[in-house]
Design a protein around this motif. Structure first.
Motif, PDB file in Angstrom:
ATOM      1  N   ALA A 180       0.820  -1.214   0.000  1.00 18.84           N
ATOM      2  CA  ALA A 180       0.000   0.000   0.000  1.00 18.84           C
ATOM      3  C   ALA A 180       0.853   1.263   0.000  1.00 18.84           C
ATOM      4  N   GLY A 181       2.179   1.085   0.106  1.00 15.43           N
ATOM      5  CA  GLY A 181       3.076   2.241   0.110  1.00 15.43           C
ATOM      6  C   GLY A 181       3.058   3.000   1.419  1.00 15.43           C
ATOM      7  N   LEU A 182       2.739   2.294   2.513  1.00 14.40           N
ATOM      8  CA  LEU A 182       2.667   2.933   3.826  1.00 14.40           C
ATOM      9  C   LEU A 182       3.966   2.797   4.610  1.00 14.40           C
ATOM     10  N   ILE A 183       4.823   1.879   4.199  1.00 14.93           N
ATOM     11  CA  ILE A 183       6.130   1.745   4.840  1.00 14.93           C
ATOM     12  C   ILE A 183       7.182   1.670   3.737  1.00 14.93           C
ATOM     13  N   GLY A 184       8.241   2.403   3.946  1.00 16.60           N
ATOM     14  CA  GLY A 184       9.309   2.449   2.962  1.00 16.60           C
ATOM     15  C   GLY A 184       8.867   3.200   1.711  1.00 16.60           C
ATOM     16  N   GLY A 185       9.765   3.868   1.110  1.00 15.79           N
ATOM     17  CA  GLY A 185       9.463   4.525  -0.149  1.00 15.79           C
ATOM     18  C   GLY A 185       8.984   5.953  -0.009  1.00 15.79           C
ATOM     19  N   GLU A 186       8.965   6.608  -1.133  1.00 17.70           N
ATOM     20  CA  GLU A 186       8.597   8.013  -1.201  1.00 17.70           C
ATOM     21  C   GLU A 186       7.113   8.216  -0.881  1.00 17.70           C
ATOM     22  N   GLY A 187       6.827   9.181  -0.021  1.00 18.51           N
ATOM     23  CA  GLY A 187       5.452   9.529   0.311  1.00 18.51           C
ATOM     24  C   GLY A 187       4.803   8.668   1.376  1.00 18.51           C
ATOM     25  N   ALA A 188       5.516   7.653   1.882  1.00 16.99           N
ATOM     26  CA  ALA A 188       4.928   6.739   2.874  1.00 16.99           C
ATOM     27  C   ALA A 188       4.493   7.482   4.135  1.00 16.99           C
ATOM     28  N   LYS A 189       5.327   8.403   4.602  1.00 16.31           N
ATOM     29  CA  LYS A 189       5.000   9.138   5.824  1.00 16.31           C
ATOM     30  C   LYS A 189       3.715   9.939   5.642  1.00 16.31           C
ATOM     31  N   ASP A 190       3.572  10.639   4.523  1.00 12.22           N
ATOM     32  CA  ASP A 190       2.359  11.428   4.276  1.00 12.22           C
ATOM     33  C   ASP A 190       1.126  10.535   4.196  1.00 12.22           C
ATOM     34  N   ARG A 191       1.278   9.355   3.583  1.00 15.56           N
ATOM     35  CA  ARG A 191       0.149   8.425   3.514  1.00 15.56           C
ATOM     36  C   ARG A 191      -0.226   7.921   4.910  1.00 15.56           C
ATOM     37  N   ARG A 192       0.788   7.651   5.753  1.00 12.55           N
ATOM     38  CA  ARG A 192       0.498   7.197   7.130  1.00 12.55           C
ATOM     39  C   ARG A 192      -0.196   8.289   7.930  1.00 12.55           C
ATOM     40  N   ILE A 193       0.226   9.532   7.739  1.00 15.00           N
ATOM     41  CA  ILE A 193      -0.407  10.651   8.450  1.00 15.00           C
ATOM     42  C   ILE A 193      -1.883  10.717   8.076  1.00 15.00           C
ATOM     43  N   MET A 194      -2.179  10.649   6.790  1.00 15.27           N
ATOM     44  CA  MET A 194      -3.560  10.735   6.329  1.00 15.27           C
ATOM     45  C   MET A 194      -4.364   9.519   6.808  1.00 15.27           C
ATOM     46  N   LEU A 195      -3.774   8.333   6.740  1.00 19.21           N
ATOM     47  CA  LEU A 195      -4.443   7.112   7.186  1.00 19.21           C
ATOM     48  C   LEU A 195      -4.762   7.191   8.684  1.00 19.21           C
ATOM     49  N   GLY A 196      -3.788   7.668   9.469  1.00 18.64           N
ATOM     50  CA  GLY A 196      -3.994   7.809  10.911  1.00 18.64           C
ATOM     51  C   GLY A 196      -5.152   8.729  11.238  1.00 18.64           C
ATOM     52  N   LYS A 197      -5.280   9.822  10.471  1.00 18.20           N
ATOM     53  CA  LYS A 197      -6.406  10.752  10.676  1.00 18.20           C
ATOM     54  C   LYS A 197      -7.725  10.091  10.327  1.00 18.20           C
ATOM     55  N   LEU A 198      -7.761   9.446   9.173  1.00 16.70           N
ATOM     56  CA  LEU A 198      -9.003   8.821   8.709  1.00 16.70           C
ATOM     57  C   LEU A 198      -9.487   7.727   9.661  1.00 16.70           C
ATOM     58  N   LEU A 199      -8.556   6.917  10.176  1.00 20.85           N
ATOM     59  CA  LEU A 199      -8.921   5.818  11.068  1.00 20.85           C
ATOM     60  C   LEU A 199      -8.977   6.240  12.533  1.00 20.85           C
ATOM     61  N   LYS A 200      -8.570   7.497  12.807  1.00 21.29           N
ATOM     62  CA  LYS A 200      -8.568   8.061  14.153  1.00 21.29           C
ATOM     63  C   LYS A 200      -7.703   7.250  15.127  1.00 21.29           C
ATOM     64  N   ILE A 201      -6.503   6.885  14.622  1.00 21.17           N
ATOM     65  CA  ILE A 201      -5.554   6.133  15.445  1.00 21.17           C
ATOM     66  C   ILE A 201      -4.267   6.906  15.667  1.00 21.17           C
ATOM     67  N   GLY A 202      -4.222   8.155  15.223  1.00 23.90           N
ATOM     68  CA  GLY A 202      -3.049   8.991  15.432  1.00 23.90           C
ATOM     69  C   GLY A 202      -1.930   8.670  14.458  1.00 23.90           C
ATOM     70  N   TYR A 203      -0.896   9.516  14.480  1.00 25.23           N
ATOM     71  CA  TYR A 203       0.261   9.317  13.612  1.00 25.23           C
ATOM     72  C   TYR A 203       1.118   8.179  14.144  1.00 25.23           C
TER      73      TYR A 203
ATOM     74  N   HIS B  71       1.629  -1.121  11.988  1.00 22.80           N
ATOM     75  CA  HIS B  71       1.003  -2.446  12.036  1.00 22.80           C
ATOM     76  C   HIS B  71       0.433  -2.740  13.422  1.00 22.80           C
ATOM     77  N   LYS B  72       1.219  -2.474  14.452  1.00 24.31           N
ATOM     78  CA  LYS B  72       0.767  -2.744  15.816  1.00 24.31           C
ATOM     79  C   LYS B  72      -0.467  -1.908  16.162  1.00 24.31           C
ATOM     80  N   ARG B  73      -0.471  -0.643  15.780  1.00 24.16           N
ATOM     81  CA  ARG B  73      -1.609   0.230  16.080  1.00 24.16           C
ATOM     82  C   ARG B  73      -2.865  -0.256  15.362  1.00 24.16           C
ATOM     83  N   LEU B  74      -2.741  -0.666  14.108  1.00 26.99           N
ATOM     84  CA  LEU B  74      -3.884  -1.195  13.355  1.00 26.99           C
ATOM     85  C   LEU B  74      -4.450  -2.433  14.046  1.00 26.99           C
ATOM     86  N   MET B  75      -3.565  -3.286  14.531  1.00 27.37           N
ATOM     87  CA  MET B  75      -4.000  -4.507  15.207  1.00 27.37           C
ATOM     88  C   MET B  75      -4.631  -4.196  16.563  1.00 27.37           C
TER      89      MET B  75
END
Length: 185
Positions: free
Chosen positions: A129-152, A159-163
């Motif tokens: 999904a491009g959430l770890i490693g690679g260009e833009g991963a951090k920005d995608r994680r920030i947005m995902l954290g907001k959408l799922l309301k699990i923080g940055y 992975h641990k936070r999602l679980m």
């Protein structure tokens, strides 16, 4: 807005900000070296009214969150995005700098982290999904954290936070779809 649970914050400025936003009681940790007396207060609060851990979106805040969660089970967790917690001067980051509206939203979205972790989403899913490693991963994680309301989270924590929040494959896929749509704008 009245909050039943007792909110764990880092200091008195956080308590002031919380009280501007909602009617609630707080326990202050007074720093990241959480002592046993504070843990005992949090345990008692959890047993009587429940607890919401609401710390700054930085390394010391995450350390406090982990210390308390490891010692007191069943706590809810509230998160602020970093941009909601930056001081108007640009110097300083924390709950005390957030607007009353941002604080109310974070508390409304507080979630329980679960002890039993069932792995639905794999590390491979995160990588593809491009959430770890690679260009833009951090920005995608920030947005995902907001959408799922699990923080940055950083790549290792995601992975641990999602679980821990038991995010389903469907919730993950829907949020990821929004992240990809935003990227294409």
């Amino acid at each position: 807005m009245k909050i039943k649970e007792i909110i764990v914050v880092e200091g008195k400025d956080d308590t002031t900000a919380i009280k501007r936003a909602v009617d609630a009681d707080t326990i202050e940790t007074n720093g990241s070296a959480v002592n046993e007396a504070t843990i005992d207060k949090v345990r008692r609060a959890q047993a009587i009214r429940g607890v919401i851990i609401f710390t700054d979106p930085d390394y010391p805040g995450e350390k406090i969150r982990k210390t308390i969660a490891a010692s007191v089970s069943g706590c809810k967790h509230a998160f602020l995005a970093k941009e909601e917690a930056i001081a108007k001067t640009g110097k300083g980051l924390g709950v005390e700098h957030a607007s009353p509206q941002a604080i109310r939203e974070a508390l409304k979205d507080a979630q329980l982290m679960h002890e039993s972790i069932s792995e639905e989403i794999t590390q491979e899913d995160l990588l593809s999904a491009g959430l770890i490693g690679g260009e833009g991963a951090k920005d995608r994680r920030i947005m995902l954290g907001k959408l799922l309301k699990i923080g940055y989270t950083n790549g290792k924590q995601l992975h641990k936070r999602l679980m821990m929040f038991q995010i389903s494959r469907q919730e993950f896929a829907e949020a990821l779809s929004v992240v990809r749509q935003e990227e294409q704008k």
